[in-house]
Design a protein around this motif. Structure first.
Motif, mmCIF file in Angstrom:
data_model
loop_
_atom_site.group_PDB
_atom_site.id
_atom_site.type_symbol
_atom_site.label_atom_id
_atom_site.label_comp_id
_atom_site.label_asym_id
_atom_site.label_seq_id
_atom_site.Cartn_x
_atom_site.Cartn_y
_atom_site.Cartn_z
ATOM 1 N N LEU A 1 -4.123 0.409 -2.175
ATOM 2 C CA LEU A 1 -3.265 -0.653 -2.697
ATOM 3 C C LEU A 1 -2.623 -0.175 -3.996
ATOM 4 C CD1 LEU A 1 -5.382 -3.905 -2.129
ATOM 5 C CD2 LEU A 1 -3.702 -2.824 -0.626
ATOM 6 N N ILE B 1 -8.730 1.968 -8.386
ATOM 7 C CA ILE B 1 -7.813 1.818 -7.248
ATOM 8 C C ILE B 1 -8.561 1.321 -6.010
ATOM 9 C CG2 ILE B 1 -6.335 3.112 -5.635
ATOM 10 C CD1 ILE B 1 -5.588 4.944 -7.995
ATOM 11 N N TYR B 2 -7.979 0.340 -5.319
ATOM 12 C CA TYR B 2 -8.522 -0.142 -4.039
ATOM 13 C C TYR B 2 -8.080 0.790 -2.915
ATOM 14 C CZ TYR B 2 -9.810 -4.992 -5.396
ATOM 15 O OH TYR B 2 -10.391 -6.112 -5.912
ATOM 16 N N ASP B 3 -9.022 1.305 -2.156
ATOM 17 C CA ASP B 3 -8.673 2.096 -0.982
ATOM 18 C C ASP B 3 -8.801 1.246 0.275
ATOM 19 O OD1 ASP B 3 -8.210 4.440 -2.425
ATOM 20 O OD2 ASP B 3 -10.349 4.948 -2.421
ATOM 21 N N LEU B 4 -7.961 1.534 1.267
ATOM 22 C CA LEU B 4 -8.134 0.885 2.563
ATOM 23 C C LEU B 4 -9.109 1.693 3.397
ATOM 24 C CD1 LEU B 4 -5.518 -0.588 1.614
ATOM 25 C CD2 LEU B 4 -4.987 -0.837 4.025
ATOM 26 N N GLN B 5 -9.789 1.010 4.301
ATOM 27 C CA GLN B 5 -10.740 1.713 5.141
ATOM 28 C C GLN B 5 -9.998 2.664 6.078
ATOM 29 O OE1 GLN B 5 -13.965 -0.758 6.720
ATOM 30 N NE2 GLN B 5 -13.866 0.506 8.547
ATOM 31 N N GLN C 1 -9.202 3.615 9.258
ATOM 32 C CA GLN C 1 -9.322 3.086 10.621
ATOM 33 C C GLN C 1 -8.537 3.972 11.589
ATOM 34 O OE1 GLN C 1 -8.103 -0.869 8.984
ATOM 35 N NE2 GLN C 1 -9.690 -1.710 10.288
ATOM 36 N N ALA D 1 3.892 4.415 3.785
ATOM 37 C CA ALA D 1 2.862 4.345 4.814
ATOM 38 C C ALA D 1 3.522 4.013 6.153
ATOM 39 C CB ALA D 1 1.844 3.271 4.449
ATOM 40 N N GLN E 1 -16.107 -0.421 -1.389
ATOM 41 C CA GLN E 1 -16.292 0.327 -2.640
ATOM 42 C C GLN E 1 -17.344 -0.371 -3.510
ATOM 43 O OE1 GLN E 1 -11.862 0.184 -3.097
ATOM 44 N NE2 GLN E 1 -12.049 2.293 -3.787
ATOM 45 N N ASP F 1 -8.898 -3.434 7.252
ATOM 46 C CA ASP F 1 -10.045 -3.649 6.367
ATOM 47 C C ASP F 1 -9.902 -2.809 5.103
ATOM 48 O OD1 ASP F 1 -11.331 -5.396 8.105
ATOM 49 O OD2 ASP F 1 -12.227 -3.736 9.236
ATOM 50 N N LEU F 2 -10.428 -3.321 3.998
ATOM 51 C CA LEU F 2 -10.489 -2.503 2.786
ATOM 52 C C LEU F 2 -11.769 -1.690 2.801
ATOM 53 C CD1 LEU F 2 -8.223 -4.500 1.903
ATOM 54 C CD2 LEU F 2 -9.037 -4.147 -0.415
ATOM 55 N N GLN F 3 -11.721 -0.543 2.136
ATOM 56 C CA GLN F 3 -12.917 0.302 2.103
ATOM 57 C C GLN F 3 -14.003 -0.400 1.305
ATOM 58 O OE1 GLN F 3 -12.154 4.534 1.446
ATOM 59 N NE2 GLN F 3 -14.073 4.576 0.281
ATOM 60 N N PHE G 1 0.829 -1.210 0.000
ATOM 61 C CA PHE G 1 0.000 0.000 0.000
ATOM 62 C C PHE G 1 0.862 1.258 0.000
ATOM 63 C CE2 PHE G 1 -0.771 -1.952 4.397
ATOM 64 C CZ PHE G 1 0.358 -1.394 4.969
ATOM 65 N N GLU H 1 -3.322 7.346 8.507
ATOM 66 C CA GLU H 1 -3.183 7.762 7.113
ATOM 67 C C GLU H 1 -4.225 7.107 6.200
ATOM 68 O OE1 GLU H 1 1.696 7.864 7.374
ATOM 69 O OE2 GLU H 1 0.615 6.009 7.006
ATOM 70 N N LEU I 1 -4.789 5.159 2.911
ATOM 71 C CA LEU I 1 -3.922 4.305 2.105
ATOM 72 C C LEU I 1 -4.676 3.679 0.939
ATOM 73 C CD1 LEU I 1 -2.177 2.357 5.039
ATOM 74 C CD2 LEU I 1 -1.354 4.416 3.892
ATOM 75 N N ARG J 1 -2.198 -3.785 12.042
ATOM 76 C CA ARG J 1 -2.232 -2.373 12.430
ATOM 77 C C ARG J 1 -1.705 -2.195 13.848
ATOM 78 N NH1 ARG J 1 -6.784 -0.821 13.245
ATOM 79 N NH2 ARG J 1 -6.345 1.395 13.235
#
Lengths: 467, 467
Positions: A94, A81-85, A87, B26, B87, B83-85, A64, A90, A92, B125
């Protein structure tokens, strides 16, 4: 009554079978089983050897990146684009390719020149198609040369790298289509496209390997509101392809000869062709005015390798790349540019062709050389002592995790798994201070004394490797 | 006035230097530069050779799993999952370890037995600490054996695998602490802990390698409301450690001898010890009642390797694992269990020790064997022709991407990068139909005819490899 009973049993059974959760991989992702891993390793090993042959180092970057790092680099594709949640902390995403992280790495470490390869997975929320080998998680194998050098020398090496890999894999004949972003811009410009529309026209033209000119023309005129005469003018150029003689023809084209970008591009392509001939790969190069490449960041020469012949494998592009002189500068506060050129090998497509080709072949998934066996009860501890001796000597060895098994089962396991040698522990031989070693393919047994066992086995395996 | 001018310049300069975005990895993640990659490859190669020596296949799974797949497997640590967002589509999480994806793979493919290794990155994390080698993205190297076998045979092989790797890396002496989850449960039970509190007491006891018994006792009594006499009773057991004789002592302990779990565990540990002696690793094994392991899924033998001696490298555990017989069943609708045992090598810690040890050493990051050089202008095309011949013959070769450079600069590059051989193209030799080859370390030049060049170079490099 009997039927009712059976129906009840069936119903119970159905209920039992219904999963409480889905037991699957994420959509568009997949597992690799041991057979697939063996094929994949073979492919990666060919590619890595080639990258090393050309003196590249390797680096690794995280899976990421800060979301900002990827923003504004991929044009329309950014939506994939895959976004991270979020939490906390930052934001982030992928990585979408290996090129942008590479540019970030070069800028961050203020590197002036580097030739590196990177083999790693990237992520795109695209519509997956297993048939077309399109996944949401897939490998890229990138080779890039960053630094200020004399024109076209690293560019020609990138094309040579593609040719070497495809020749060595020997999957099918191939051509490497070559074009130049400045030449495309010149074509659009003299056809009457405004500079603001260059990229959108470019992305329509890029579809010419999948759809006909009529369809592309339609898209330009109807969807993108390009005047018909402009579209037709574009058509007279982008349908051209050929060898070096095409460059000469374009150089004297009345409209292009007045365009500075066109002249720069044609000179570079001519130089590139000369170098490719010197590098013994001139025969693979075709100049193709329809090649446009989707990504925004290319600034010069672009290329794409396609498999041809027999049309047995309709897989499209298997390698692609080009020059991107502005990307590193985007990461530098003072916009210090480091010119780059590179190529990405489309391993997923190559992998799926190799898999098809090797279908039905027995592929070894282990490297076991010896199975330590016994057909008699009570020899587990002896088998453990024996196998420890082999492991101490770096011999690849296995044993059955059972106190006792039939000797035949163990021998059949060797045959099935292509393990060349067995060590058999048995009462008779133990009395005489030794074991039997069995050549699995010839079925010959030989008594060896305990103290000679390792040497005898090494001699046998050494001969195996040489023969 | 002069000062005001300088202040203005400084201000301008400051503004220039302020980044518009953060150019960084990151948090908790990192790049690997070419030198680090060379060290990492060496480490992975040692580990992979060992896994192959034991006949393991390899598989790969995606970096993300369905969120549900990870739910309920890690106890309190679940909060550390990325976790991934959302989408649109499935809810996904980054893998937290390689064990749960492995269990998912085994269940999904209805595999009855498999011995596999998997080297890949996992994501937590956690609070990163570079000093302690704790990252949010880090590698795990896992070796697991799944299947119904006779007791303790695969378990002892896992311990042997740890010992082989640590011996071969030769970083420091080590011990492998061994305990059994059922023995811990028995200790808690006879001390008066209710079954519902087993796991929480377990997680306090697990801290005994970092904090003193007094502190653990405090936590049990004050935070977890365990009665003092129960805590003291636990203390009489969990502070015990030793060799095989400890097992004999525990077996005859008046309280433990009445507990069925304790008897099962002690019998298994005795059997394990016998097998470890057969496998020539008895000397590394220490039974340690304080070893508890954090994760919920262990069901039997557990172990952890720690480096000792000199206390030069305070890195804690460098390998750990155990038996988890219930995990695969959690993924099966009919709860069909496949017993498993495995070990995970703590490569990040090993890597950081190797890096410290190799500090200052020159590590080669390329495998280039030949640099094709010229000190004269105008020989670029000849250099390209020459290097193509070498690449065609699988010789690793580079050239400078410049039309002309000083010969000395090129030779110094060879010395710096440990490239053993140079090919020098020069007017005089070209006239005579050949080139000079230079042994970089002895500085000897030799004229070779063009048609002999490849053979001469191969002979030179071949001798190099053997010497």
């Amino acid at each position: 009554k009997e039927i009712a009973k059976l129906q009840l049993i069936k119903k119970e059974h159905d209920k039992d079978d219904k999963p409480q959760f889905s037991l699957k991989c994420a959509k568009g992702a997949r597992d690799f089983d041991p057979q697939q891993m063996a094929v994949r390793d073979q492919l990666f090993s060919t590619i890595t050897s080639c990258f090393k042959r050309h003196g590249a180092v390797t680096i690794d970057t995280p899976v990421f990146e800060l979301k900002d790092t990827l923003t504004g680099k991929y044009g329309e594709d950014s939506k994939l684009i895959y976004d991270l949640q979020d939490q906390g902390g930052e934001l982030l995403s992928l990585r979408y390719d290996l090129t942008v992280p590479f540019a970030r790495y070069v800028a961050m470490n203020r590197i002036k020149q580097i030739k590196r390869y990177h083999i790693a997975k990237v992520y795109r929320r695209d519509n997956p198609s297993i048939q077309k080998g399109r996944y949401r998680e897939f490998y890229q194998c990138d080779f890039d040369i960053a630094g200020q050098f004399d024109p076209m020398i690293p560019d020609s090496e990138c094309i040579r790298v593609v040719a070497e890999i495809l020749k060595e894999l020997n999957l099918s004949d191939f051509v490497i289509k070559v074009n130049h972003r400045l030449l495309l811009d010149a074509i659009f410009s003299i056809s009457g496209v405004s500079e603001a529309n260059f990229r959108t026209v470019c992305s329509s033209v890029d579809k010419l390997d999948k759809i006909s000119w009529e369809e592309v023309r339609n898209e330009l005129v109807k969807e993108k509101h390009i005047p018909q005469e402009t579209a037709d003018k574009i058509g007279t150029y982008v349908n051209l392809s050929g060898d070096n003689s095409l460059l000469n023809k374009l150089q004297t084209d009345p409209l292009l000869s007045t365009n500075q970008n066109a002249q720069i591009a044609i000179n570079e392509l001519q130089l590139l062709y000369t170098y490719c001939q010197r590098l013994l790969i001139g025969q693979f190069v075709t100049f193709d005015m329809s090649l446009a490449r989707g990504l925004d960041y290319y600034t010069g020469v672009i290329y794409e390798a396609v498999l041809i012949g027999g049309h047995k494998y309709e897989v499209g592009s298997v390698a692609a790349g080009g020059r991107y002189d502005g990307l590193v500068g985007m990461f530098d506060v003072k916009n210090r540019a480091v010119p780059c050129v590179g190529v990405s090998i489309g391993v997923e497509r190559l992998f799926s062709i190799m898999e098809q080709k090797m279908k039905g072949e027995k592929i070894r998934t282990t490297e076991t050389e010896v199975l330590v066996m016994s057909g008699e009860d009570g020899f587990l501890e002896q088998r453990l002592s024996c196998i420890a001796k082999l492991w101490e000597q770096n011999i690849n060895a296995e044993l059955f995790y059972k106190k006792s098994s039939k000797l035949l089962t163990q021998i059949q396991f060797c045959e099935k798994e292509f393990i060349p040698l067995g060590v058999i522990i048995a009462t008779e031989e133990q009395k005489n201070g030794g074991v039997k070693i069995r050549n699995i393919s010839t079925r010959e047994d030989k008594f060896v004394r305990d103290e000679d066992m390792v040497l005898e086995i090494k001699a046998f395996l050494g001969n195996k490797k040489c023969s």
